[in-house]
Design an enzyme around this catalytic site. Structure first.
Site, PDB file in Angstrom:
ATOM      1  N   ASP A 166     -16.446  20.805  29.859  1.00  0.00           N
ATOM      2  CA  ASP A 166     -15.076  21.334  29.901  1.00  0.00           C
ATOM      3  C   ASP A 166     -14.743  22.162  28.655  1.00  0.00           C
ATOM      4  O   ASP A 166     -13.802  22.968  28.682  1.00  0.00           O
ATOM      5  CB  ASP A 166     -14.061  20.191  30.013  1.00  0.00           C
ATOM      6  CG  ASP A 166     -14.342  19.269  31.193  1.00  0.00           C
ATOM      7  OD1 ASP A 166     -15.062  19.695  32.117  1.00  0.00           O
ATOM      8  OD2 ASP A 166     -13.847  18.128  31.184  1.00  0.00           O
ATOM      9  N   ARG A 190     -23.457  19.916  35.578  1.00  0.00           N
ATOM     10  CA  ARG A 190     -23.699  18.952  34.488  1.00  0.00           C
ATOM     11  C   ARG A 190     -25.181  18.654  34.282  1.00  0.00           C
ATOM     12  O   ARG A 190     -25.604  18.290  33.187  1.00  0.00           O
ATOM     13  CB  ARG A 190     -22.971  17.637  34.796  1.00  0.00           C
ATOM     14  CG  ARG A 190     -21.469  17.762  34.846  1.00  0.00           C
ATOM     15  CD  ARG A 190     -20.802  16.741  33.967  1.00  0.00           C
ATOM     16  NE  ARG A 190     -21.169  15.405  34.281  1.00  0.00           N
ATOM     17  CZ  ARG A 190     -20.351  14.478  34.801  1.00  0.00           C
ATOM     18  NH1 ARG A 190     -19.102  14.795  35.078  1.00  0.00           N
ATOM     19  NH2 ARG A 190     -20.763  13.263  35.027  1.00  0.00           N
ATOM     20  N   GLY A 215     -14.122  21.506  35.016  1.00  0.00           N
ATOM     21  CA  GLY A 215     -13.423  21.858  33.777  1.00  0.00           C
ATOM     22  C   GLY A 215     -12.214  20.997  33.505  1.00  0.00           C
ATOM     23  O   GLY A 215     -11.533  21.164  32.504  1.00  0.00           O
TER      24      GLY A 215
HETATM   25  O1  F6P Z   1     -15.278  16.009  31.966  1.00  0.00           O
HETATM   26  C1  F6P Z   1     -16.425  16.499  32.592  1.00  0.00           C
HETATM   27  C2  F6P Z   1     -16.251  16.519  34.078  1.00  0.00           C
HETATM   28  O2  F6P Z   1     -17.442  17.012  34.658  1.00  0.00           O
HETATM   29  C3  F6P Z   1     -15.033  17.295  34.586  1.00  0.00           C
HETATM   30  O3  F6P Z   1     -15.248  18.682  34.559  1.00  0.00           O
HETATM   31  C4  F6P Z   1     -14.871  16.707  35.948  1.00  0.00           C
HETATM   32  O4  F6P Z   1     -13.520  16.784  36.401  1.00  0.00           O
HETATM   33  C5  F6P Z   1     -15.242  15.254  35.744  1.00  0.00           C
HETATM   34  O5  F6P Z   1     -16.045  15.210  34.576  1.00  0.00           O
HETATM   35  C6  F6P Z   1     -16.003  14.649  36.881  1.00  0.00           C
HETATM   36  O6  F6P Z   1     -16.182  13.311  36.599  1.00  0.00           O
HETATM   37  P1  F6P Z   1     -17.113  12.357  37.472  1.00  0.00           P
HETATM   38  O7  F6P Z   1     -18.514  12.536  36.977  1.00  0.00           O
HETATM   39  O8  F6P Z   1     -16.570  11.004  37.181  1.00  0.00           O
HETATM   40  O9  F6P Z   1     -16.974  12.778  38.893  1.00  0.00           O
END
Ligand code: F6P
Length: 359
Positions: free
Chosen positions: A140, A285, A183
């Site tokens: 983010d 990610r 983000g």
């Molecule tokens: O904070 C990083 C992030 O990838 C955000 O962009 C997204 O909203 C969130 O984490 C998603 O989280 P999770 O992995 O719990 O679905």
């Protein structure tokens, strides 16, 4: 500094292993220290025995630098100060975590996390009297005290690659392609990817969008003779007065999402265009870190260990003007670092004629 702990906390991203490697290399070769890797973030510190492993140079065979994810594991739920008690309530389990840290006999702790993790880790370290240094990571890119966080560059590169793949198929089928990117409440990924990937419209949480402005831009694109268009929509972008979309995804946290589909449906209804929506999600990610993320992670790891060894703790490592620096965690603003609407990227986008959703 004889014994240093390192952990990753919050959502993973590319470049975490490169940062862990840099911490270990610097601590051992620079200071002759031992390094303990704490597993599963603060959750590992609640377990008995504490979940941890020694990290020495033999662990870092050539491939770790290149790997996505985190070799230590991580958690992005379960704040120890308000930990779900399994009966719908919350319990303060911070003392257990602090006791876990004490059991490891650490002289200092390096935490690699986003802004939420940083708040928790710093509070734990303060409460336990343990010197702490933070390294910012999150796709983010919204941590205060740094222009760049580990993981952001890889996420943007992934989103740009997605746009590179969407553009030819959009052109072949005369379509409007909407790409939803992550983000959270910051539009950094969307804006950077939109500029680099040739988007016509970029919707970010910082600017509630006006559907008429979006459709006017798409109409202009069509009138100028282009048969297709690209829209990048941040996951928390929302139309004026409607609020962001979110849904319960399980695992104890609310997930943001649906903004891309929402705007795609509205565009199709308002313009009659053939619209398709792609949600990039966690693809941003994972995967190999880019060279920029590896460099950043390496520089942050070395800088953080040097701070800990010098006794300069309670600080966050950051990146500014092409170099590392550090700031007292106490001096950082409490809010997240969102897109500066008068900053270079917003000006660049407007200068290119990209619609940011406002009139
Ligand atoms: O904070 C990083 C992030 O990838 C955000 O962009 C997204 O909203 C969130 O984490 C998603 O989280 P999770 O992995 O719990 O679905």
């Amino acid at each position: 500094m004889k014994r240093l702990g390192v952990l990753t906390s919050g959502g993973d991203c590319a470049g975490l292993n490169a940062a862990i490697r840099a911490v270990v290399k610097r601590a051992i070769t620079g200071y002759g220290a031992e390094v303990v890797g704490i597993l599963q973030g603060t959750k590992g510190l609640m377990e008995r025995p504490v979940m941890a492993r020694p990290l020495d140079l033999s662990v870092f065979t050539g491939d770790i630098l290149r790997q996505g994810g985190t070799m230590l594991g991580t958690v992005n739920t379960g704040d120890p100060f308000a930990f779900p008690d399994g009966q719908g309530g919350f319990a303060d389990r911070s003392d257990e975590v602090i006791d876990g840290i004490r059991q490891l006999g650490l002289d200092a702790l390096i935490g690699i996390g986003g802004d939420g993790s940083m708040r928790i880790l710093r509070r734990l370290a303060d409460q336990g009297g343990l010197p702490f240094v933070g390294i910012p990571k999150t796709i983010d890119n919204d941590v205060q005290g740094t222009e760049l966080c580990i993981g952001y560059h890889t996420a943007v590169a992934t989103a740009v690659e997605a746009l590179d793949r969407l553009q030819p198929t959009a052109a072949s089928h005369h379509r409007v392609m909407v790409l939803e990117v992550m983000g959270r409440d910051a539009g950094h990924i969307a804006l950077a990817a939109g500029i680099a990937g040739g988007a016509d419209v970029v919707l970010i949480p910082e600017i509630p969008y006006d559907l008429d402005a979006v459709t006017a831009k798409l109409t202009t694109v069509a009138q100028e003779g282009r048969n297709h268009a690209l829209v990048v929509c941040a996951e928390a972008a929302a139309e004026d007065g409607i609020g962001r979309e979110s849904f319960a995804g399980g695992g104890g946290s609310a997930h943001i999402g649906g903004a891309g589909q929402a705007v795609g449906t509205k565009i199709a209804e308002a313009t009659g265009a053939d619209v398709r929506v792609t949600v990039l999600g966690h693809v941003q990610r994972g995967g190999m870190p880019t060279s920029v993320d590896r460099l950043l992670a390496s520089a942050f790891g070395v800088h953080a260990v040097d701070l800990a060894a010098a006794g300069h703790t309670g600080r966050l490592v950051g990146w500014r003007d092409g170099d590392t620096f550090d700031t007292a965690l106490d001096d950082l603003p409490a809010d997240s670092r969102v897109v500066d609407l008068n900053g270079s990227q917003a000006r660049t986008a407007r200068g290119l004629g990209i619609c940011l959703g406002d009139r």
